[in-house]
Design a protein around this motif. Structure first.
Motif, PDB file in Angstrom:
ATOM      1  N   CYS A  78       0.855  -1.185   0.000  1.00  0.00           N
ATOM      2  CA  CYS A  78       0.000   0.000   0.000  1.00  0.00           C
ATOM      3  C   CYS A  78       0.893   1.237   0.000  1.00  0.00           C
ATOM      4  O   CYS A  78       1.797   1.339   0.829  1.00  0.00           O
ATOM      5  CB  CYS A  78      -0.876  -0.015   1.251  1.00  0.00           C
ATOM      6  N   PRO A  79       0.671   2.164  -0.928  1.00  0.00           N
ATOM      7  CA  PRO A  79       1.496   3.385  -0.947  1.00  0.00           C
ATOM      8  C   PRO A  79       1.339   4.185   0.338  1.00  0.00           C
ATOM      9  O   PRO A  79       0.235   4.318   0.866  1.00  0.00           O
ATOM     10  CB  PRO A  79       0.952   4.173  -2.140  1.00  0.00           C
ATOM     11  N   GLU A  80       2.431   4.715   0.841  1.00  0.00           N
ATOM     12  CA  GLU A  80       2.412   5.496   2.079  1.00  0.00           C
ATOM     13  C   GLU A  80       1.588   6.769   1.944  1.00  0.00           C
ATOM     14  O   GLU A  80       1.025   7.250   2.910  1.00  0.00           O
ATOM     15  CB  GLU A  80       3.847   5.848   2.497  1.00  0.00           C
ATOM     16  N   TRP A  81       1.508   7.331   0.752  1.00  0.00           N
ATOM     17  CA  TRP A  81       0.866   8.626   0.560  1.00  0.00           C
ATOM     18  C   TRP A  81      -0.651   8.540   0.403  1.00  0.00           C
ATOM     19  O   TRP A  81      -1.319   9.562   0.275  1.00  0.00           O
ATOM     20  CB  TRP A  81       1.476   9.342  -0.642  1.00  0.00           C
ATOM     21  N   LEU A  82      -1.218   7.344   0.443  1.00  0.00           N
ATOM     22  CA  LEU A  82      -2.679   7.221   0.359  1.00  0.00           C
ATOM     23  C   LEU A  82      -3.335   7.925   1.546  1.00  0.00           C
ATOM     24  O   LEU A  82      -2.770   7.965   2.638  1.00  0.00           O
ATOM     25  CB  LEU A  82      -3.102   5.754   0.397  1.00  0.00           C
ATOM     26  N   SER A  83      -4.533   8.444   1.325  1.00  0.00           N
ATOM     27  CA  SER A  83      -5.288   9.036   2.432  1.00  0.00           C
ATOM     28  C   SER A  83      -5.624   7.940   3.439  1.00  0.00           C
ATOM     29  O   SER A  83      -5.618   6.749   3.104  1.00  0.00           O
ATOM     30  CB  SER A  83      -6.568   9.691   1.916  1.00  0.00           C
ATOM     31  N   ASP A  84      -5.915   8.326   4.665  1.00  0.00           N
ATOM     32  CA  ASP A  84      -6.218   7.347   5.703  1.00  0.00           C
ATOM     33  C   ASP A  84      -7.409   6.469   5.322  1.00  0.00           C
ATOM     34  O   ASP A  84      -7.385   5.258   5.519  1.00  0.00           O
ATOM     35  CB  ASP A  84      -6.489   8.047   7.041  1.00  0.00           C
ATOM     36  N   ALA A 106      -8.515   5.787   2.289  1.00  0.00           N
ATOM     37  CA  ALA A 106      -8.131   4.917   1.173  1.00  0.00           C
ATOM     38  C   ALA A 106      -7.265   3.759   1.667  1.00  0.00           C
ATOM     39  O   ALA A 106      -7.376   2.641   1.158  1.00  0.00           O
ATOM     40  CB  ALA A 106      -7.397   5.718   0.103  1.00  0.00           C
ATOM     41  N   LYS A 107      -6.428   3.992   2.676  1.00  0.00           N
ATOM     42  CA  LYS A 107      -5.622   2.903   3.247  1.00  0.00           C
ATOM     43  C   LYS A 107      -6.520   1.838   3.881  1.00  0.00           C
ATOM     44  O   LYS A 107      -6.258   0.647   3.758  1.00  0.00           O
ATOM     45  CB  LYS A 107      -4.643   3.444   4.288  1.00  0.00           C
ATOM     46  N   LYS A 108      -7.587   2.278   4.547  1.00  0.00           N
ATOM     47  CA  LYS A 108      -8.520   1.321   5.146  1.00  0.00           C
ATOM     48  C   LYS A 108      -9.169   0.463   4.056  1.00  0.00           C
ATOM     49  O   LYS A 108      -9.355  -0.746   4.231  1.00  0.00           O
ATOM     50  CB  LYS A 108      -9.601   2.059   5.937  1.00  0.00           C
ATOM     51  N   ILE A 109      -9.517   1.097   2.954  1.00  0.00           N
ATOM     52  CA  ILE A 109     -10.130   0.372   1.837  1.00  0.00           C
ATOM     53  C   ILE A 109      -9.122  -0.612   1.250  1.00  0.00           C
ATOM     54  O   ILE A 109      -9.448  -1.766   0.963  1.00  0.00           O
ATOM     55  CB  ILE A 109     -10.656   1.364   0.778  1.00  0.00           C
ATOM     56  N   TRP A 110      -7.869  -0.166   1.051  1.00  0.00           N
ATOM     57  CA  TRP A 110      -6.803  -1.031   0.547  1.00  0.00           C
ATOM     58  C   TRP A 110      -6.663  -2.259   1.454  1.00  0.00           C
ATOM     59  O   TRP A 110      -6.636  -3.397   0.985  1.00  0.00           O
ATOM     60  CB  TRP A 110      -5.486  -0.261   0.492  1.00  0.00           C
ATOM     61  N   GLU A 111      -6.584  -2.013   2.771  1.00  0.00           N
ATOM     62  CA  GLU A 111      -6.384  -3.105   3.721  1.00  0.00           C
ATOM     63  C   GLU A 111      -7.567  -4.080   3.735  1.00  0.00           C
ATOM     64  O   GLU A 111      -7.395  -5.258   4.017  1.00  0.00           O
ATOM     65  CB  GLU A 111      -6.131  -2.540   5.120  1.00  0.00           C
ATOM     66  N   ARG A 112      -8.745  -3.594   3.407  1.00  0.00           N
ATOM     67  CA  ARG A 112      -9.931  -4.450   3.389  1.00  0.00           C
ATOM     68  C   ARG A 112     -10.011  -5.282   2.100  1.00  0.00           C
ATOM     69  O   ARG A 112     -10.345  -6.465   2.140  1.00  0.00           O
ATOM     70  CB  ARG A 112     -11.187  -3.590   3.530  1.00  0.00           C
ATOM     71  N   LEU A 113      -9.688  -4.693   0.959  1.00  0.00           N
ATOM     72  CA  LEU A 113      -9.889  -5.357  -0.331  1.00  0.00           C
ATOM     73  C   LEU A 113      -8.646  -6.058  -0.898  1.00  0.00           C
ATOM     74  O   LEU A 113      -8.766  -7.083  -1.562  1.00  0.00           O
ATOM     75  CB  LEU A 113     -10.394  -4.347  -1.361  1.00  0.00           C
ATOM     76  N   ALA A 114      -7.480  -5.492  -0.674  1.00  0.00           N
ATOM     77  CA  ALA A 114      -6.265  -5.996  -1.327  1.00  0.00           C
ATOM     78  C   ALA A 114      -5.929  -7.445  -0.990  1.00  0.00           C
ATOM     79  O   ALA A 114      -5.584  -8.212  -1.904  1.00  0.00           O
ATOM     80  CB  ALA A 114      -5.080  -5.089  -1.018  1.00  0.00           C
TER      81      ALA A 114
END
Length: 152
Positions: free
Chosen positions: A38-44, A46-54
């Motif tokens: 997950c890119p560090e610069w993602l919004s908080d 968007a990071k939650k969404i990444w962590e849920r779907l990726a």
């Protein structure tokens, strides 16, 4: 002149869908097997969404290092949609503008984010219509109960 017909289906999805062997590109470049981070610069959000779907997409080889940028757009689009929806839900559909009542600008942001999300979600098989024909196997999945009986 623009493209005609639907966008080509990625090879990995063709395999998962069970397409005929003569329609599968066996010479397609293959992304390196490395961690998809997950890119560090993602919004908080968007990071939650990444962590849920990726994790599920990575396990099915749908999300690879080469797809990370497109998946980042998907995550940010959904985060923007959620933020715009919160604004719309917290205010009126019509707001005071310089010429009188106008459509709430958050509705436009919401609509654009929704379109972007759905476009990218389809590319990753995240909508019911794109997923309905998928036949996937999770990497390192264990056979279901009774499978040993069939394999012996």
């Amino acid at each position: 002149m623009g493209k005609r017909g639907p966008a080509p289906k990625p090879t990995q999805l063709r395999i998962l869908h069970g397409d005929r062997k003569d329609r599968i590109n066996n010479d397609e470049p293959v992304p390196p097997e490395q961690e998809v981070a997950c890119p560090e610069w993602l919004s908080d959000e968007a990071k939650k969404i990444w962590e849920r779907l990726a994790p599920g997409l990575i396990a099915r080889n749908v999300l690879t290092p080469w797809d990370a940028d497109a998946f980042t757009v998907l995550c940010e689009s959904l985060a923007r949609y959620k933020a715009a929806t919160a604004l719309v839900n917290g205010s009126a559909l019509l707001v005071q503008g310089s010429t009188g009542l106008v459509r709430n600008p958050a509705l436009q942001v919401q609509s654009e984010a929704e379109r972007a999300f759905l476009t990218y979600a389809a590319r990753f098989g995240l909508t019911p219509s794109d997923r309905q024909a998928l036949k996937t196997e999770v990497a390192d999945a264990k056979p279901g109960p009774g499978a040993e009986r069939l394999l012996s």
